[in-house]
Scaffold this motif. Structure first.
Motif, PDB file in Angstrom:
ATOM      1  N   THR A 183      16.993  11.521  -9.389  1.00  0.00           N
ATOM      2  CA  THR A 183      16.584  10.304  -8.683  1.00  0.00           C
ATOM      3  C   THR A 183      17.737   9.344  -8.416  1.00  0.00           C
ATOM      4  N   PRO A 184      18.625   9.055  -9.398  1.00  0.00           N
ATOM      5  CA  PRO A 184      19.736   8.139  -9.089  1.00  0.00           C
ATOM      6  C   PRO A 184      20.592   8.583  -7.912  1.00  0.00           C
ATOM      7  N   SER A 185      20.777   9.890  -7.762  1.00  0.00           N
ATOM      8  CA  SER A 185      21.546  10.385  -6.620  1.00  0.00           C
ATOM      9  C   SER A 185      20.850  10.037  -5.310  1.00  0.00           C
ATOM     10  N   PHE A 186      19.531  10.217  -5.281  1.00  0.00           N
ATOM     11  CA  PHE A 186      18.774   9.902  -4.071  1.00  0.00           C
ATOM     12  C   PHE A 186      18.808   8.405  -3.784  1.00  0.00           C
ATOM     13  N   VAL A 187      18.702   7.584  -4.838  1.00  0.00           N
ATOM     14  CA  VAL A 187      18.738   6.133  -4.659  1.00  0.00           C
ATOM     15  C   VAL A 187      20.089   5.692  -4.117  1.00  0.00           C
ATOM     16  N   LEU A 188      21.157   6.199  -4.716  1.00  0.00           N
ATOM     17  CA  LEU A 188      22.494   5.840  -4.248  1.00  0.00           C
ATOM     18  C   LEU A 188      22.711   6.273  -2.801  1.00  0.00           C
ATOM     19  N   LEU A 189      22.272   7.485  -2.468  1.00  0.00           N
ATOM     20  CA  LEU A 189      22.461   8.005  -1.123  1.00  0.00           C
ATOM     21  C   LEU A 189      21.662   7.199  -0.110  1.00  0.00           C
ATOM     22  N   MET A 190      20.396   6.911  -0.438  1.00  0.00           N
ATOM     23  CA  MET A 190      19.559   6.119   0.466  1.00  0.00           C
ATOM     24  C   MET A 190      20.117   4.713   0.636  1.00  0.00           C
ATOM     25  N   SER A 191      20.593   4.119  -0.460  1.00  0.00           N
ATOM     26  CA  SER A 191      21.169   2.771  -0.382  1.00  0.00           C
ATOM     27  C   SER A 191      22.404   2.753   0.502  1.00  0.00           C
ATOM     28  N   ALA A 192      23.234   3.782   0.373  1.00  0.00           N
ATOM     29  CA  ALA A 192      24.469   3.845   1.150  1.00  0.00           C
ATOM     30  C   ALA A 192      24.193   4.091   2.628  1.00  0.00           C
ATOM     31  N   VAL A 193      23.210   4.980   2.925  1.00  0.00           N
ATOM     32  CA  VAL A 193      22.947   5.370   4.302  1.00  0.00           C
ATOM     33  C   VAL A 193      22.131   4.318   5.050  1.00  0.00           C
ATOM     34  N   TYR A 194      21.037   3.863   4.440  1.00  0.00           N
ATOM     35  CA  TYR A 194      20.102   2.992   5.161  1.00  0.00           C
ATOM     36  C   TYR A 194      20.387   1.506   4.984  1.00  0.00           C
ATOM     37  N   TYR A 195      20.982   1.112   3.855  1.00  0.00           N
ATOM     38  CA  TYR A 195      21.215  -0.313   3.607  1.00  0.00           C
ATOM     39  C   TYR A 195      22.697  -0.645   3.518  1.00  0.00           C
ATOM     40  N   ARG A 196      23.539   0.369   3.753  1.00  0.00           N
ATOM     41  CA  ARG A 196      24.995   0.171   3.770  1.00  0.00           C
ATOM     42  C   ARG A 196      25.491  -0.473   2.469  1.00  0.00           C
ATOM     43  N   TYR A 242       9.830   8.843  -5.866  1.00  0.00           N
ATOM     44  CA  TYR A 242      10.120   7.694  -6.715  1.00  0.00           C
ATOM     45  C   TYR A 242      11.397   6.983  -6.276  1.00  0.00           C
ATOM     46  N   ALA A 243      12.352   7.728  -5.729  1.00  0.00           N
ATOM     47  CA  ALA A 243      13.570   7.106  -5.210  1.00  0.00           C
ATOM     48  C   ALA A 243      13.247   6.181  -4.035  1.00  0.00           C
ATOM     49  N   VAL A 244      12.354   6.639  -3.157  1.00  0.00           N
ATOM     50  CA  VAL A 244      11.920   5.803  -2.034  1.00  0.00           C
ATOM     51  C   VAL A 244      11.240   4.538  -2.553  1.00  0.00           C
ATOM     52  N   TYR A 245      10.425   4.709  -3.581  1.00  0.00           N
ATOM     53  CA  TYR A 245       9.739   3.557  -4.182  1.00  0.00           C
ATOM     54  C   TYR A 245      10.743   2.544  -4.731  1.00  0.00           C
ATOM     55  N   LEU A 246      11.748   3.013  -5.462  1.00  0.00           N
ATOM     56  CA  LEU A 246      12.741   2.109  -6.039  1.00  0.00           C
ATOM     57  C   LEU A 246      13.509   1.349  -4.955  1.00  0.00           C
ATOM     58  N   ILE A 247      13.873   2.062  -3.900  1.00  0.00           N
ATOM     59  CA  ILE A 247      14.608   1.418  -2.802  1.00  0.00           C
ATOM     60  C   ILE A 247      13.758   0.335  -2.152  1.00  0.00           C
ATOM     61  N   GLN A 248      12.530   0.671  -1.798  1.00  0.00           N
ATOM     62  CA  GLN A 248      11.660  -0.276  -1.117  1.00  0.00           C
ATOM     63  C   GLN A 248      11.264  -1.432  -2.035  1.00  0.00           C
ATOM     64  N   SER A 249      11.019  -1.137  -3.310  1.00  0.00           N
ATOM     65  CA  SER A 249      10.637  -2.205  -4.232  1.00  0.00           C
ATOM     66  C   SER A 249      11.807  -3.136  -4.488  1.00  0.00           C
ATOM     67  N   GLY A 250      13.026  -2.597  -4.447  1.00  0.00           N
ATOM     68  CA  GLY A 250      14.189  -3.437  -4.637  1.00  0.00           C
ATOM     69  C   GLY A 250      14.313  -4.504  -3.568  1.00  0.00           C
ATOM     70  N   GLN A 251      13.847  -4.203  -2.353  1.00  0.00           N
ATOM     71  CA  GLN A 251      13.858  -5.185  -1.268  1.00  0.00           C
ATOM     72  C   GLN A 251      12.716  -6.189  -1.404  1.00  0.00           C
ATOM     73  N   LEU A 252      11.541  -5.714  -1.829  1.00  0.00           N
ATOM     74  CA  LEU A 252      10.342  -6.557  -1.842  1.00  0.00           C
ATOM     75  C   LEU A 252      10.212  -7.382  -3.115  1.00  0.00           C
ATOM     76  N   VAL A 255       0.834  -1.200   0.000  1.00  0.00           N
ATOM     77  CA  VAL A 255       0.000   0.000   0.000  1.00  0.00           C
ATOM     78  C   VAL A 255       0.869   1.250   0.000  1.00  0.00           C
ATOM     79  N   VAL A 256       1.902   1.247   0.847  1.00  0.00           N
ATOM     80  CA  VAL A 256       2.812   2.394   0.910  1.00  0.00           C
ATOM     81  C   VAL A 256       3.543   2.573  -0.419  1.00  0.00           C
ATOM     82  N   LEU A 257       4.003   1.468  -1.015  1.00  0.00           N
ATOM     83  CA  LEU A 257       4.686   1.542  -2.297  1.00  0.00           C
ATOM     84  C   LEU A 257       3.781   2.119  -3.377  1.00  0.00           C
ATOM     85  N   GLY A 258       2.534   1.657  -3.408  1.00  0.00           N
ATOM     86  CA  GLY A 258       1.595   2.157  -4.402  1.00  0.00           C
ATOM     87  C   GLY A 258       1.335   3.638  -4.252  1.00  0.00           C
TER      88      GLY A 258
END
Length: 303
Positions: free
Chosen positions: A116-129, A176-186, A83-86
């Motif tokens: 968006t790629p900058s946000f994805v890379l930053l979120m991946s580095a910070v939250y998922y190491r 959309y960056a948040v969506y990509l990060i979360q969808s990548g896990q799910l 639901v959050v992803l949608g």
């Protein structure tokens, strides 16, 4: 010999995922052109996105029903995540994007979205190491330089609403960056078809519900070209690129898929020239070369 075969197969798997991501980005970028064409008929963002999601909903709903019959029931936690992803990925992001397009050019919109790629890379580095390689940073920098050159003339665009439109599209990029990060896990757990179809049904319901809250039903009556353009927007700029992006995320990861999507601004450049009669300058062609160089660097990433 076996290891060489496995390495070759992995390389082909990676390159095919990269090509799928690029193709999906080109189709997805076309929505800016289609939106500008629809806006010529004095349709607002709420109505535009409603037609887009209403025409695409039957496809996503059909796939969702098929997946429900083929798969076990989802745990409650995964349902809420969907639901959050949608809501984040294709409701909030799309709505902010189309709203911003009313105030800024398609070129500037593309420039902002491909932060968006900058946000994805930053979120991946910070939250998922997730480690970010030098090659990825190099590809990102080269591609961004190309994008800046491609759309440099749009940055000179004046008007009181440019800041508002830019902030709206920036919000779309973050969402959309948040969506990509979360969808990548799910996506690894549910599969791309199941994830996308469920999330898009949620997004479609939100977009359509929003229309009936904010607009009278009479606004559904529009000139025939609006319906045809909305159908193109739904199938070729929504359904196909959504599934292609998810397949790419599964094969090459969210960060790399997002970076590959930077080919989008270049495709918008040529599509804008063809459909909107926008001129292409030498600076824009130089930017195209740089963006393609960034894609080449990504193709050389070690796996």
């Amino acid at each position: 010999m076996d290891s060489l075969v496995l390495t070759s197969h992995a390389r082909q798997h990676y390159l095919s995922g990269l090509l799928i991501a690029i193709a999906g980005a080109v189709l997805f970028s076309t929505k800016a052109i289609v939106a500008k064409l629809i806006y010529r008929y004095h349709v607002d963002a709420v109505t535009l996105i409603t037609f887009r999601m209403a025409f695409s909903l039957p496809v996503f709903a059909g796939i969702a029903l098929w997946q429900m019959r083929q798969s076990a029931a989802l745990p409650a936690a995964d349902r809420w995540r969907l639901v959050v992803l949608g809501l984040m990925g294709y409701y909030l992001s799309s709505f902010l994007d189309f709203l911003g397009l009313q105030y800024i050019t398609a070129g500037l919109e593309r420039l902002i979205l491909f932060l968006t790629p900058s946000f994805v890379l930053l979120m991946s580095a910070v939250y998922y190491r997730r480690p970010v390689s030098r090659l990825e940073w190099a590809a990102l920098i080269v591609s961004y330089l190309g994008i800046v050159l491609v759309f440099l003339h749009d940055l000179k665009f004046g008007g009181a609403d440019v800041l508002l439109g830019s902030l709206l599209v920036l919000g779309a990029a973050v969402s959309y960056a948040v969506y990509l990060i979360q969808s990548g896990q799910l996506v690894m757990k549910l599969g791309s078809l199941r994830l996308v179809s469920y999330a898009m049904c949620v997004s479609s319901a939100a977009c359509i519900g929003q229309f009936f809250i904010l607009r009278p039903g009479s606004m559904l009556l529009q000139p025939a070209p609006v319906y045809w353009l909305s159908l193109v927007n739904a199938i070729f700029c929504t359904v196909l690129p959504v599934f292609m992006t998810m397949i790419a995320v599964k094969r090459i990861g969210a960060a790399t898929a997002s970076q590959a999507g930077m080919i989008g601004p270049v495709s918008t450049l040529f599509l804008g020239a063809f459909f909107l009669a926008e001129p292409i300058t030498g600076w824009q062609l130089a930017g195209t070369v740089l963006v393609m160089g960034g894609m080449y660097l990504l193709s050389k990433k070690k796996i």
